[in-house]
Design a protein around this motif. Structure first.
Motif, PDB file in Angstrom:
ATOM      1  N   ARG A 351       0.841  -1.192   0.000  1.00  0.00           N
ATOM      2  CA  ARG A 351       0.000   0.000   0.000  1.00  0.00           C
ATOM      3  C   ARG A 351       0.878   1.244   0.000  1.00  0.00           C
ATOM      4  N   GLY A 352       0.500   2.252  -0.784  1.00  0.00           N
ATOM      5  CA  GLY A 352       1.262   3.480  -0.790  1.00  0.00           C
ATOM      6  C   GLY A 352       1.011   4.308   0.460  1.00  0.00           C
ATOM      7  N   CYS A 353       2.034   5.019   0.897  1.00  0.00           N
ATOM      8  CA  CYS A 353       1.884   5.936   2.023  1.00  0.00           C
ATOM      9  C   CYS A 353       1.012   7.122   1.633  1.00  0.00           C
ATOM     10  N   CYS A 354       1.050   7.491   0.358  1.00  0.00           N
ATOM     11  CA  CYS A 354       0.271   8.628  -0.135  1.00  0.00           C
ATOM     12  C   CYS A 354      -0.400   8.224  -1.442  1.00  0.00           C
ATOM     13  N   GLY A 355      -1.692   8.423  -1.529  1.00  0.00           N
ATOM     14  CA  GLY A 355      -2.417   8.060  -2.737  1.00  0.00           C
ATOM     15  C   GLY A 355      -3.898   7.967  -2.465  1.00  0.00           C
ATOM     16  N   VAL A 356      -4.633   7.493  -3.450  1.00  0.00           N
ATOM     17  CA  VAL A 356      -6.087   7.440  -3.373  1.00  0.00           C
ATOM     18  C   VAL A 356      -6.580   6.093  -3.866  1.00  0.00           C
ATOM     19  N   GLY A 357      -7.609   5.560  -3.202  1.00  0.00           N
ATOM     20  CA  GLY A 357      -8.260   4.347  -3.660  1.00  0.00           C
ATOM     21  C   GLY A 357      -7.642   3.081  -3.108  1.00  0.00           C
ATOM     22  N   ARG A 358      -7.970   1.980  -3.756  1.00  0.00           N
ATOM     23  CA  ARG A 358      -7.515   0.666  -3.309  1.00  0.00           C
ATOM     24  C   ARG A 358      -5.995   0.626  -3.254  1.00  0.00           C
ATOM     25  N   ASN A 359      -5.460   0.184  -2.141  1.00  0.00           N
ATOM     26  CA  ASN A 359      -4.014   0.131  -1.909  1.00  0.00           C
ATOM     27  C   ASN A 359      -3.339   1.501  -2.042  1.00  0.00           C
ATOM     28  N   ASN A 360      -4.121   2.585  -1.946  1.00  0.00           N
ATOM     29  CA  ASN A 360      -3.579   3.924  -2.224  1.00  0.00           C
ATOM     30  C   ASN A 360      -2.827   3.915  -3.556  1.00  0.00           C
ATOM     31  N   GLY A 361      -3.389   3.169  -4.527  1.00  0.00           N
ATOM     32  CA  GLY A 361      -2.686   2.991  -5.785  1.00  0.00           C
ATOM     33  C   GLY A 361      -3.493   3.306  -7.025  1.00  0.00           C
ATOM     34  N   GLN A 362      -4.778   3.682  -6.866  1.00  0.00           N
ATOM     35  CA  GLN A 362      -5.578   3.975  -8.058  1.00  0.00           C
ATOM     36  C   GLN A 362      -5.293   5.372  -8.600  1.00  0.00           C
ATOM     37  N   ILE A 363      -5.070   6.304  -7.715  1.00  0.00           N
ATOM     38  CA  ILE A 363      -4.602   7.632  -8.074  1.00  0.00           C
ATOM     39  C   ILE A 363      -3.443   7.931  -7.141  1.00  0.00           C
ATOM     40  N   THR A 364      -2.355   8.360  -7.680  1.00  0.00           N
ATOM     41  CA  THR A 364      -1.165   8.531  -6.857  1.00  0.00           C
ATOM     42  C   THR A 364      -1.197   9.852  -6.099  1.00  0.00           C
ATOM     43  N   CYS A 365      -0.154  10.163  -5.399  1.00  0.00           N
ATOM     44  CA  CYS A 365      -0.110  11.260  -4.430  1.00  0.00           C
ATOM     45  C   CYS A 365      -0.472  12.605  -5.069  1.00  0.00           C
ATOM     46  N   LEU A 366      -1.498  13.253  -4.544  1.00  0.00           N
ATOM     47  CA  LEU A 366      -2.004  14.506  -5.095  1.00  0.00           C
ATOM     48  C   LEU A 366      -1.364  15.706  -4.399  1.00  0.00           C
ATOM     49  N   PRO A 367      -1.343  16.851  -5.064  1.00  0.00           N
ATOM     50  CA  PRO A 367      -0.756  18.042  -4.446  1.00  0.00           C
ATOM     51  C   PRO A 367      -1.415  18.368  -3.105  1.00  0.00           C
ATOM     52  N   LEU A 368      -0.556  18.607  -2.112  1.00  0.00           N
ATOM     53  CA  LEU A 368      -0.953  18.997  -0.754  1.00  0.00           C
ATOM     54  C   LEU A 368      -1.723  17.915  -0.012  1.00  0.00           C
ATOM     55  N   GLN A 369      -1.744  16.703  -0.538  1.00  0.00           N
ATOM     56  CA  GLN A 369      -2.385  15.599   0.176  1.00  0.00           C
ATOM     57  C   GLN A 369      -1.571  15.240   1.407  1.00  0.00           C
ATOM     58  N   ARG A 370      -2.248  14.832   2.458  1.00  0.00           N
ATOM     59  CA  ARG A 370      -1.543  14.420   3.678  1.00  0.00           C
ATOM     60  C   ARG A 370      -1.148  12.954   3.556  1.00  0.00           C
ATOM     61  N   PRO A 371       0.138  12.651   3.605  1.00  0.00           N
ATOM     62  CA  PRO A 371       0.581  11.255   3.546  1.00  0.00           C
ATOM     63  C   PRO A 371       0.471  10.603   4.920  1.00  0.00           C
ATOM     64  N   CYS A 372       0.789   9.320   4.981  1.00  0.00           N
ATOM     65  CA  CYS A 372       0.808   8.631   6.266  1.00  0.00           C
ATOM     66  C   CYS A 372       1.884   9.242   7.157  1.00  0.00           C
ATOM     67  N   ASP A 373       1.710   9.113   8.447  1.00  0.00           N
ATOM     68  CA  ASP A 373       2.659   9.695   9.399  1.00  0.00           C
ATOM     69  C   ASP A 373       3.868   8.802   9.635  1.00  0.00           C
ATOM     70  N   ASP A 374       3.633   7.477   9.675  1.00  0.00           N
ATOM     71  CA  ASP A 374       4.702   6.539  10.025  1.00  0.00           C
ATOM     72  C   ASP A 374       5.354   6.016   8.752  1.00  0.00           C
ATOM     73  N   ARG A 375       6.035   6.924   8.041  1.00  0.00           N
ATOM     74  CA  ARG A 375       6.511   6.595   6.700  1.00  0.00           C
ATOM     75  C   ARG A 375       7.591   5.535   6.678  1.00  0.00           C
ATOM     76  N   ASP A 376       8.347   5.384   7.767  1.00  0.00           N
ATOM     77  CA  ASP A 376       9.410   4.384   7.742  1.00  0.00           C
ATOM     78  C   ASP A 376       8.883   2.962   7.900  1.00  0.00           C
ATOM     79  N   GLN A 377       7.573   2.802   8.040  1.00  0.00           N
ATOM     80  CA  GLN A 377       6.987   1.466   8.075  1.00  0.00           C
ATOM     81  C   GLN A 377       6.492   1.017   6.698  1.00  0.00           C
ATOM     82  N   TYR A 378       6.509   1.915   5.727  1.00  0.00           N
ATOM     83  CA  TYR A 378       5.973   1.646   4.401  1.00  0.00           C
ATOM     84  C   TYR A 378       7.092   1.387   3.391  1.00  0.00           C
ATOM     85  N   VAL A 379       6.927   0.347   2.580  1.00  0.00           N
ATOM     86  CA  VAL A 379       7.848   0.115   1.475  1.00  0.00           C
ATOM     87  C   VAL A 379       7.601   1.127   0.357  1.00  0.00           C
TER      88      VAL A 379
END
Length: 418
Positions: A351-379
């Motif tokens: 799952r993406g740390c930043c994105g939209v939809g299933r697996n945060n992968g249907q639309i990728t990271c949008l401008p000014l979107q808030r990503p996950c906080d614990d980024r070092d846990q995400y591949v």
């Protein structure tokens, strides 16, 4: 659209210990090379968005990452990296003792930067010249090599090297040339059948052979310009990235194989086919187990990577038919290196740390979107690209792994010492 935070609680002492060991490995690699920079005076980088650091910023292109939250954890220069912080080659430049500062993008490099190293990589680029054209402007590998040719010409006119081509050639022969290409030739070419015809023209074996022939020709061009030490990165299992997982239906089958992939490298995806819409405020629970991947894509990648490693082996052997005598090449098997990321403390693999939809992968990271906080846990940072934490592991393995399954036939630190 602003996504809620995706923070996870610490994964436990055992996993945190693995993460600490990984960090120690990186620090040890950096410390061990502090005094070795004289043997590696420079590094030149060629590739796609996995290592691009801003060359596409001013292009008319969807393949750009010069907006927040991209670079949210990067405070050492201008935006342009397709991740939250540093890329794999940023970490490698640390380990090689080539900073501060980090290597600049060629688009903004000053003449004085050229002898220390420059990044020529361009998001959406591929080995094939047409790859990534669906995303707009970018520099394919052949143009990146042309930019290096211009850089060599500029260096040859400086007082240090003027009138002494032998001295410049000897200097460049000590440098590291990192080349990582191929992902977009599949994501934004072969498997985008509504836009490209390569899948109708070639089966996977023939297409891999075509790519590798073009690749070898570009490496030979770099060799003719003075390159001798090559680090060649294979393609990861892109059938398992969040974008591809988001397109799988409930039976772990591609939701629509003919639906074009809007990007393997862009910063903004306007629309994604297959899998339906939705936002990242879903009840999907991140897991340490990846769901079924797109085996069709991974199988094609496997053919390409096997051929790439064979090409590296042939070039290293320096047979009478080869024109790259004296070159030394290292092959990085990113598929193998990525298999044990869970052992390094990552708890979210699919799952993406930043994105939209299933697996945060249907639309990728949008401008000014808030990503996950614990980024070092995400591949994955977004639908396509690794986080800084994952890039750190990839770099550490490339630099000092003793396993030829990670770096073949030697690692980057051993290549630098030659």
């Amino acid at each position: 659209m602003v996504a809620p935070g995706c923070a996870l609680r610490p994964a436990g002492k055992k996993k945190m210990d693995y993460r600490m060991l990984a960090l120690v490995a990186v620090v040890a690699a950096m410390t061990a090379t502090m005094g070795a920079s004289a043997s590696v005076p420079c590094m030149y980088v060629f590739g796609d968005s996995l290592v691009d650091n801003g060359n596409n910023n001013n292009m008319l292109s969807l393949a750009r990452a010069n907006y927040r939250p991209y670079g949210i954890d990067f405070r050492e220069g201008p935006p342009g990296r397709f991740t939250n912080g540093r890329t794999m080659v940023d970490f490698l430049s640390d380990m090689l003792g080539l900073r501060p500062p980090l290597l600049p993008p060629y688009a903004t490099a000053a003449p004085a930067d050229l002898p220390r190293g420059v990044n020529f990589a361009s998001g959406a680029s591929g080995i094939r010249p047409e790859t990534g054209n669906n995303l707009g402007g970018h520099y394919p590998l052949s143009e990146q090599v042309d930019h290096f040719r211009s850089a060599v010409r500029d260096m040859s006119s400086t007082p240090r090297f003027r009138g002494n081509a032998t001295r410049l050639a000897a200097y460049l022969g000590r440098c590291i040339f990192f080349v990582g290409m191929g992902s977009n030739d599949y994501l934004n070419n072969y498997f985008m059948t509504d836009y490209y015809t390569t899948a109708q023209q070639y089966d996977p074996q023939a297409y891999a052979s075509l790519l590798l022939a073009d690749y070898a020709a570009q490496l030979a061009e770099l060799y003719a310009l003075g390159a001798r030490k090559f680090v060649v990165a294979g393609v990861g299992n892109i059938g398992c990235i969040p974008y591809e997982l988001a397109r799988m239906d409930d039976d772990d089958q591609p939701s629509d194989p003919s639906t074009p992939s809007d990007d393997g490298d862009n910063g903004i995806v306007i629309s994604i086919g297959g899998g339906g819409g939705g936002d990242s405020n879903s009840n999907q629970k991140p897991t340490t187990q990846q769901q079924g991947c797109n085996d069709t894509i991974n199988s094609a990648i496997g053919i390409y990577n096997k051929g790439l490693q064979s090409m590296v082996r042939r070039l290293n052997n320096g047979s009478a038919q080869q024109k790259m005598r004296g070159a030394r090449l290292v092959f990085l098997d990113t598929v193998h290196t990525g298999k044990d990321l869970a052992a390094h403390g990552f708890t979210v693999l699919d799952r993406g740390c930043c994105g939209v939809g299933r697996n945060n992968g249907q639309i990728t990271c949008l401008p000014l979107q808030r990503p996950c906080d614990d980024r070092d846990q995400y591949v994955f940072w977004d639908a396509f690209h690794p986080t800084e934490a994952a890039n750190r592991i990839y770099a550490a393995k490339a630099f000092n792994s003793t396993s030829t399954a990670d770096a073949y036939p030697i690692n980057v630190s051993q290549l630098a010492a030659i």
